[in-house]
Design an enzyme around this catalytic site. Structure first.
Site, PDB file in Angstrom:
ATOM      1  N   ASN A  23     -25.313  16.380  -1.689  1.00  0.00           N
ATOM      2  CA  ASN A  23     -25.265  17.858  -1.760  1.00  0.00           C
ATOM      3  C   ASN A  23     -25.954  18.436  -3.004  1.00  0.00           C
ATOM      4  OD1 ASN A  23     -23.212  16.950  -3.391  1.00  0.00           O
ATOM      5  ND2 ASN A  23     -21.727  18.494  -2.750  1.00  0.00           N
ATOM      6  N   GLU A  60     -15.463  11.961  -9.418  1.00  0.00           N
ATOM      7  CA  GLU A  60     -15.525  13.398  -9.141  1.00  0.00           C
ATOM      8  C   GLU A  60     -15.455  13.507  -7.623  1.00  0.00           C
ATOM      9  OE1 GLU A  60     -16.379  16.594  -8.156  1.00  0.00           O
ATOM     10  OE2 GLU A  60     -18.439  16.493  -8.898  1.00  0.00           O
ATOM     11  N   CYS A  97     -18.176  20.528  -3.557  1.00  0.00           N
ATOM     12  CA  CYS A  97     -16.760  20.180  -3.725  1.00  0.00           C
ATOM     13  C   CYS A  97     -15.981  21.300  -4.410  1.00  0.00           C
ATOM     14  CB  CYS A  97     -16.640  18.877  -4.500  1.00  0.00           C
ATOM     15  SG  CYS A  97     -17.641  18.881  -5.974  1.00  0.00           S
ATOM     16  N   GLU A 119     -17.363  15.780 -16.670  1.00  0.00           N
ATOM     17  CA  GLU A 119     -18.814  15.707 -16.828  1.00  0.00           C
ATOM     18  C   GLU A 119     -19.305  17.006 -17.471  1.00  0.00           C
ATOM     19  OE1 GLU A 119     -20.130  14.722 -12.804  1.00  0.00           O
ATOM     20  OE2 GLU A 119     -19.998  12.607 -13.331  1.00  0.00           O
TER      21      GLU A 119
END
Ligand code: ADP
Length: 485
Positions: free
Chosen positions: A156, A255, A289, A463
């Protein structure tokens, strides 16, 4: 091909130890907007993955020994090259992933931004001296690169999901192997070409493109020479990979999926909330997400929000993202569209009302109409599952306590958003939401300087930001004795 000025950016082999490594077989990368083949890419196997780990292991000693500001210079070159080739990289990204060109350009700038950020941040890896308990000892803390880092990334964000990891890893002094999603390998390989031009030494950044996700994944999660594994993808796959990493006790960061609530309180600025919900729900055709997954609206403003929101949704331009003025591109595959159709149909059979959309879009088999469902309740399929498509379920609520309970009633805890002006409410709700990231009157919250990551089953580790380096560093404690005479 496809108006890409620098054709050398189109690479079709894995990049291992500074070489473009072809394999005996290949697979097609498809344009999700048209179904056409964009490129045929060499299909690397477990063997190539093992070679990449060996290359990263070999390169680690020299790379980690470089002063941070030397690594920063090379990373800065890489950043500059990515920005110089922003248009080409964005075109490649849109062709293989489908998102509108403007969004793709945004992703390149965002992705490159991590390289710039961590190039600087790597210079500030400070240690500590701690007052000792004994006059005969000194207590010193240093930080060192963890070693070889392996990663698996999704389709994505074919650029940024890699740079967010690789930039931090390289800045910290680690070497890196990534297996990008096979739907979108061209963006990763173009980045490798630019890393090479930037002067990043062979073996420091390796890209292994292969369809054997399970086999390559096995190497990247169990190889004893890999110190850390980092993954972005679904919670289901993340759990499998965490288990695999246990065999060699790797440092792990994850993640994973989300089920983001977007809450509109009575005191919200409704126009701002509508704007925010559109961006947070429909960018990348809902395939992120952190995309809004459930919209909760307080009863008093339900009608006005729904009306304005539905008008904005109907105005969204759907089509091939490479064309001008498109806001919603295709979904990644027809299977992904089928999944969304099922969620919507199930929810309608459970009592949801279709307000807008609800069908495949005439633009092609991978397109789905931007959709709004009302009368949704938290137990319906569309509210319980991560939709990953352009569908907005609207759920009404009465009180603050009720909506907090509903918002938190999920195993996920990545991003949450709410719109309110009352300062007491803002603080209470921000504290009560069990999420790693909260947008308050804001729906685009991710940037290089901020810590991105989730709680609960949305993952671990952060991150971006100053915290983003921590996952790539070991703390080493030095106890120096023999001080007093
Ligand atoms: P998505 O729905 O975004 O594709 P996945 O979690 O299925 O999310 O995939 C994310 C990445 O993980 C992709 O690159 C995919 O190829 C890879 N992957 C999927 N299953 C496995 C597995 N069992 N082992 C290793 N990698 C996997």
């Amino acid at each position: 091909m496809y108006k890409i000025k620098d054709q050398a950016l189109i690479k079709t082999c894995s990049y291992i130890a500074g070489n473009w490594q072809s394999s005996q077989t290949s697979f097609d990368v498809l344009n999700p907007a048209t179904g056409e083949t964009v490129a045929q890419v060499s299909d690397a196997s477990v063997e190539e993955a093992t070679l990449a780990v060996a290359a990263a292991n070999k390169a680690f000693k020299a790379w980690s020994a470089l002063p941070a500001h030397e690594r920063a210079k090379l990373l800065r070159n890489w950043f500059n090259l990515m920005m110089e080739h922003q248009d080409d990289l964005a075109r490649i990204l849109t062709l293989e992933q489908g998102k509108p060109l403007a969004e793709a350009k945004g992703e390149i700038a965002y992705g490159a931004g991590f390289i710039e950020w961590f190039a600087e941040e790597g210079k500030r890896v400070y240690g500590d001296t701690i007052p000792s308990l004994s006059p005969n000892q000194k207590v010193i803390v240093t930080k060192q690169a963890v070693g070889v880092v392996a990663s698996i990334t999704p389709w994505n964000f074919p650029n940024a999901m890699i740079t967010r990891k690789a930039a931090a890893a390289l800045a910290a002094g680690c070497t890196f192997v990534v297996r990008p999603a096979t739907q979108t390998p061209l963006s990763a390989l173009a980045m490798a070409e630019l890393a090479e031009r930037a002067g990043i030494p062979a073996g420091v950044f390796n890209v292994v493109v292969g369809e054997d996700a399970v086999g390559i994944g096995q190497v990247l999660t169990t190889h004893p020479d890999i110190a850390k594994f980092t993954f972005t993808g679904s919670t289901a796959v993340g759990k499998i990979l965490i288990k695999q990493c246990a065999s060699t006790v790797k440092k792990v960061s994850m993640e994973l999926g989300g089920n983001a609530p977007f809450i509109v309180f009575n005191d919200a600025d409704i126009d701002e909330a509508v704007k925010g919900a559109i961006i947070s729900k429909y960018r990348n055709a809902g395939q992120t997400c952190v995309c809004t997954n459930r919209i909760f609206v307080q009863k008093e403003v339900l009608a006005s929000f729904t009306e304005r929101f539905a008008v904005a949704v109907k105005n969204l331009q759907v089509g091939n993202g490479i064309e001008d003025d498109i806001q919603i591109g295709p979904m990644i595959s027809s299977t992904a569209v089928d999944g969304v159709i099922k969620l919507v149909d199930d929810s309608i059979s459970q009592g949801a009302i279709l307000h807008t959309g609800g069908n495949r879009h005439h633009a092609g088999s991978h397109f789905y109409q931007p959709t709004v469902l009302t009368n949704v309740t938290p137990d319906m399929s569309v509210a319980r599952n991560e939709i990953f498509g352009p569908v907005s379920p609207i759920i009404s609520f009465d009180s603050e306590d009720e909506v907090i309970a509903m918002a938190n009633n999920t195993e996920y805890g990545l991003a949450a958003y709410f719109y309110a002006r009352d300062i007491g409410r803002v603080w209470r709700v921000a504290q009560a939401l069990e999420y790693g990231m909260i947008g308050i009157n804001e729906s685009i919250i991710s940037n290089v300087a901020a810590p991105f990551g989730g709680v609960k089953q949305s993952g671990s580790g952060r991150e971006g930001s100053k915290y983003g380096l921590d996952d790539y560093l070991e703390i080493k404690y030095l106890c120096m004795g023999g001080i007093s005479q």
